[in-house]
Scaffold this motif. Structure first.
Motif, PDB file in Angstrom:
ATOM      1  N   VAL A  56       0.860  -1.181   0.000  1.00  0.00           N
ATOM      2  CA  VAL A  56       0.000   0.000   0.000  1.00  0.00           C
ATOM      3  C   VAL A  56       0.900   1.236   0.000  1.00  0.00           C
ATOM      4  CG1 VAL A  56      -1.688   1.292   1.351  1.00  0.00           C
ATOM      5  CG2 VAL A  56      -1.901  -1.182   1.134  1.00  0.00           C
ATOM      6  N   GLY A  57       0.639   2.143  -0.916  1.00  0.00           N
ATOM      7  CA  GLY A  57       1.466   3.343  -1.055  1.00  0.00           C
ATOM      8  C   GLY A  57       2.443   3.270  -2.208  1.00  0.00           C
ATOM      9  N   SER A  58       2.651   2.073  -2.780  1.00  0.00           N
ATOM     10  CA  SER A  58       3.546   1.954  -3.935  1.00  0.00           C
ATOM     11  C   SER A  58       2.988   2.754  -5.107  1.00  0.00           C
ATOM     12  CB  SER A  58       3.702   0.493  -4.355  1.00  0.00           C
ATOM     13  OG  SER A  58       4.362  -0.255  -3.367  1.00  0.00           O
ATOM     14  N   ASP A  59       3.875   3.210  -5.964  1.00  0.00           N
ATOM     15  CA  ASP A  59       3.487   4.022  -7.113  1.00  0.00           C
ATOM     16  C   ASP A  59       2.740   3.216  -8.157  1.00  0.00           C
ATOM     17  OD1 ASP A  59       4.836   6.099  -5.939  1.00  0.00           O
ATOM     18  OD2 ASP A  59       6.459   6.172  -7.423  1.00  0.00           O
ATOM     19  N   VAL A  60       1.878   3.907  -8.896  1.00  0.00           N
ATOM     20  CA  VAL A  60       1.297   3.420 -10.146  1.00  0.00           C
ATOM     21  C   VAL A  60       1.793   4.395 -11.201  1.00  0.00           C
ATOM     22  CG1 VAL A  60      -0.812   2.982 -11.442  1.00  0.00           C
ATOM     23  CG2 VAL A  60      -0.723   2.434  -9.015  1.00  0.00           C
ATOM     24  N   ARG A  61       2.416   3.888 -12.264  1.00  0.00           N
ATOM     25  CA  ARG A  61       3.030   4.760 -13.260  1.00  0.00           C
ATOM     26  C   ARG A  61       2.601   4.379 -14.675  1.00  0.00           C
ATOM     27  NH1 ARG A  61       9.338   4.801 -11.204  1.00  0.00           N
ATOM     28  NH2 ARG A  61       8.892   5.285  -9.033  1.00  0.00           N
ATOM     29  N   ILE A  62       2.581   5.372 -15.519  1.00  0.00           N
ATOM     30  CA  ILE A  62       2.419   5.173 -16.955  1.00  0.00           C
ATOM     31  C   ILE A  62       3.616   5.834 -17.609  1.00  0.00           C
ATOM     32  CG2 ILE A  62       1.047   5.707 -19.003  1.00  0.00           C
ATOM     33  CD1 ILE A  62      -1.441   5.664 -17.267  1.00  0.00           C
ATOM     34  N   ALA A  63       4.355   5.084 -18.410  1.00  0.00           N
ATOM     35  CA  ALA A  63       5.553   5.586 -19.087  1.00  0.00           C
ATOM     36  C   ALA A  63       6.543   6.204 -18.102  1.00  0.00           C
ATOM     37  CB  ALA A  63       5.175   6.591 -20.177  1.00  0.00           C
ATOM     38  N   GLY A  64       6.614   5.667 -16.894  1.00  0.00           N
ATOM     39  CA  GLY A  64       7.552   6.136 -15.886  1.00  0.00           C
ATOM     40  C   GLY A  64       7.077   7.318 -15.073  1.00  0.00           C
ATOM     41  N   VAL A  65       5.898   7.871 -15.410  1.00  0.00           N
ATOM     42  CA  VAL A  65       5.368   9.025 -14.694  1.00  0.00           C
ATOM     43  C   VAL A  65       4.337   8.552 -13.677  1.00  0.00           C
ATOM     44  CG1 VAL A  65       4.101  11.196 -14.933  1.00  0.00           C
ATOM     45  CG2 VAL A  65       5.733  10.506 -16.701  1.00  0.00           C
ATOM     46  N   LYS A  66       4.479   9.018 -12.434  1.00  0.00           N
ATOM     47  CA  LYS A  66       3.545   8.611 -11.396  1.00  0.00           C
ATOM     48  C   LYS A  66       2.165   9.198 -11.673  1.00  0.00           C
ATOM     49  CE  LYS A  66       2.590   8.623  -6.499  1.00  0.00           C
ATOM     50  NZ  LYS A  66       3.018   8.949  -5.161  1.00  0.00           N
ATOM     51  N   VAL A  67       1.155   8.305 -11.740  1.00  0.00           N
ATOM     52  CA  VAL A  67      -0.221   8.731 -11.988  1.00  0.00           C
ATOM     53  C   VAL A  67      -1.161   8.277 -10.878  1.00  0.00           C
ATOM     54  CG1 VAL A  67       0.056   8.827 -14.495  1.00  0.00           C
ATOM     55  CG2 VAL A  67      -0.722   6.703 -13.407  1.00  0.00           C
ATOM     56  N   GLY A  68      -0.626   7.601  -9.865  1.00  0.00           N
ATOM     57  CA  GLY A  68      -1.465   7.126  -8.788  1.00  0.00           C
ATOM     58  C   GLY A  68      -0.681   6.287  -7.802  1.00  0.00           C
ATOM     59  N   SER A  69      -1.428   5.548  -6.979  1.00  0.00           N
ATOM     60  CA  SER A  69      -0.779   4.700  -5.986  1.00  0.00           C
ATOM     61  C   SER A  69      -1.657   3.497  -5.655  1.00  0.00           C
ATOM     62  CB  SER A  69      -0.463   5.497  -4.713  1.00  0.00           C
ATOM     63  OG  SER A  69      -1.650   5.995  -4.152  1.00  0.00           O
ATOM     64  N   VAL A  70      -1.040   2.513  -5.041  1.00  0.00           N
ATOM     65  CA  VAL A  70      -1.748   1.320  -4.580  1.00  0.00           C
ATOM     66  C   VAL A  70      -2.406   1.679  -3.255  1.00  0.00           C
ATOM     67  CG1 VAL A  70      -1.479  -1.078  -3.822  1.00  0.00           C
ATOM     68  CG2 VAL A  70      -0.093  -0.206  -5.716  1.00  0.00           C
ATOM     69  N   VAL A  71      -3.727   1.458  -3.156  1.00  0.00           N
ATOM     70  CA  VAL A  71      -4.443   1.836  -1.933  1.00  0.00           C
ATOM     71  C   VAL A  71      -4.901   0.634  -1.114  1.00  0.00           C
ATOM     72  CG1 VAL A  71      -5.172   4.091  -2.763  1.00  0.00           C
ATOM     73  CG2 VAL A  71      -6.632   2.107  -3.175  1.00  0.00           C
ATOM     74  N   ASP A  72      -4.851  -0.578  -1.703  1.00  0.00           N
ATOM     75  CA  ASP A  72      -5.246  -1.765  -0.950  1.00  0.00           C
ATOM     76  C   ASP A  72      -4.603  -2.984  -1.584  1.00  0.00           C
ATOM     77  OD1 ASP A  72      -6.614  -3.248   1.052  1.00  0.00           O
ATOM     78  OD2 ASP A  72      -8.177  -3.762  -0.388  1.00  0.00           O
ATOM     79  N   SER A  73      -4.341  -3.968  -0.753  1.00  0.00           N
ATOM     80  CA  SER A  73      -3.740  -5.221  -1.194  1.00  0.00           C
ATOM     81  C   SER A  73      -4.352  -6.337  -0.365  1.00  0.00           C
ATOM     82  CB  SER A  73      -2.230  -5.125  -0.989  1.00  0.00           C
ATOM     83  OG  SER A  73      -1.635  -6.354  -0.846  1.00  0.00           O
ATOM     84  N   ARG A  74      -4.867  -7.366  -1.033  1.00  0.00           N
ATOM     85  CA  ARG A  74      -5.485  -8.471  -0.300  1.00  0.00           C
ATOM     86  C   ARG A  74      -5.362  -9.751  -1.118  1.00  0.00           C
ATOM     87  NH1 ARG A  74     -10.390  -9.972  -2.259  1.00  0.00           N
ATOM     88  NH2 ARG A  74     -11.366  -8.581  -3.749  1.00  0.00           N
ATOM     89  N   ILE A  75      -5.745 -10.875  -0.509  1.00  0.00           N
ATOM     90  CA  ILE A  75      -5.761 -12.174  -1.175  1.00  0.00           C
ATOM     91  C   ILE A  75      -7.206 -12.554  -1.461  1.00  0.00           C
ATOM     92  CG2 ILE A  75      -5.368 -14.656  -0.814  1.00  0.00           C
ATOM     93  CD1 ILE A  75      -2.818 -13.255  -1.395  1.00  0.00           C
ATOM     94  N   ASP A  76      -7.465 -13.003  -2.685  1.00  0.00           N
ATOM     95  CA  ASP A  76      -8.789 -13.527  -3.023  1.00  0.00           C
ATOM     96  C   ASP A  76      -8.868 -14.933  -2.440  1.00  0.00           C
ATOM     97  OD1 ASP A  76     -10.983 -14.798  -4.204  1.00  0.00           O
ATOM     98  OD2 ASP A  76     -10.755 -13.691  -6.073  1.00  0.00           O
ATOM     99  N   PRO A  77      -9.809 -15.205  -1.508  1.00  0.00           N
ATOM    100  CA  PRO A  77      -9.848 -16.509  -0.840  1.00  0.00           C
ATOM    101  C   PRO A  77     -10.220 -17.680  -1.753  1.00  0.00           C
ATOM    102  CG  PRO A  77     -11.640 -15.113  -0.065  1.00  0.00           C
ATOM    103  CD  PRO A  77     -10.809 -14.284  -0.983  1.00  0.00           C
ATOM    104  N   GLN A  78     -10.868 -17.416  -2.886  1.00  0.00           N
ATOM    105  CA  GLN A  78     -11.213 -18.511  -3.804  1.00  0.00           C
ATOM    106  C   GLN A  78     -10.062 -18.864  -4.748  1.00  0.00           C
ATOM    107  OE1 GLN A  78     -14.071 -16.162  -3.692  1.00  0.00           O
ATOM    108  NE2 GLN A  78     -15.166 -17.497  -2.286  1.00  0.00           N
ATOM    109  N   THR A  79      -9.392 -17.845  -5.308  1.00  0.00           N
ATOM    110  CA  THR A  79      -8.349 -18.105  -6.312  1.00  0.00           C
ATOM    111  C   THR A  79      -6.941 -18.018  -5.740  1.00  0.00           C
ATOM    112  OG1 THR A  79      -8.242 -15.767  -6.930  1.00  0.00           O
ATOM    113  CG2 THR A  79      -9.825 -17.167  -8.132  1.00  0.00           C
ATOM    114  N   PHE A  80      -6.799 -17.466  -4.544  1.00  0.00           N
ATOM    115  CA  PHE A  80      -5.506 -17.256  -3.892  1.00  0.00           C
ATOM    116  C   PHE A  80      -4.599 -16.327  -4.703  1.00  0.00           C
ATOM    117  CE2 PHE A  80      -6.978 -21.398  -2.371  1.00  0.00           C
ATOM    118  CZ  PHE A  80      -7.118 -21.084  -1.035  1.00  0.00           C
TER     119      PHE A  80
END
Length: 175
Positions: A56-80
């Motif tokens: 959470v907080g890692s960058d989201v980039r397009i062509a090396g330019v920051k355009v956002g960030s990761v706001v949540d990270s979880r595991i899908d319990p059915q597909t893992f």
């Protein structure tokens, strides 16, 4: 003695001030400061086999330019699978065949999510899922495979170079 101590304290204060200025400059120009996007945003989900190093907080980039960030990270319990929620600039109109891949800034750099816009005419809606993904590549796994293959090649080469009638027993294969 007192004059010398005062000069040392003043020199130390100058060094600390210069170090603080460098730190402030680095934070302001690295893309790490200002993690909160101003203006409208949109949220997307993406599923990955591996998200090593992305938090959470890692960058989201397009062509090396920051355009956002990761706001949540979880595991899908059915597909893992790991499910990342990405918040990006709302002014971007991403095609629905946009792909998301986890990549690194360099050999020892941090990881981030790179969005690669596709060529579709249809646009991803807010809350949609990015279905084309490429998971993180484990450097340790790649090095292990490389070392194993080099070892196997060396053993095969040694066996080929050994004369047929030498009477020497062939070395047992490594397990």
């Amino acid at each position: 003695m007192r004059g010398r101590s005062l000069a040392e304290v003043a020199a130390g204060a100058v060094v600390l001030a210069v170090a603080a200025a460098f730190l402030a400059y680095a934070l302001l120009h690295s893309g790490r400061a200002g993690a909160v996007l101003s203006g409208p945003t949109q949220t997307f989900r993406a599923r990955f086999d591996r998200v090593d190093g992305v938090t959470v907080g890692s960058d989201v980039r397009i062509a090396g330019v920051k355009v956002g960030s990761v706001v949540d990270s979880r595991i899908d319990p059915q597909t893992f699978l790991a499910v990342l929620t990405l918040r990006v600039d709302g002014s971007l109109r991403l095609p629905d065949d946009t792909s998301a891949e986890i990549t690194s800034e360099g050999l020892l750099g941090g990881r981030y999510v790179a969005l690669v816009p596709g060529g579709s005419e249809r646009i991803l809606r807010d809350g949609a899922e990015i279905t084309i993904t490429q998971s993180a590549v484990s450097l340790e796994s790649l090095l292990g495979r490389f070392i194993f293959s080099v070892t196997q090649m060396n053993q095969a080469r040694e066996q080929q170079q050994q004369p047929e009638g030498s009477g020497a027993a062939a070395p047992a294969p490594a397990r």
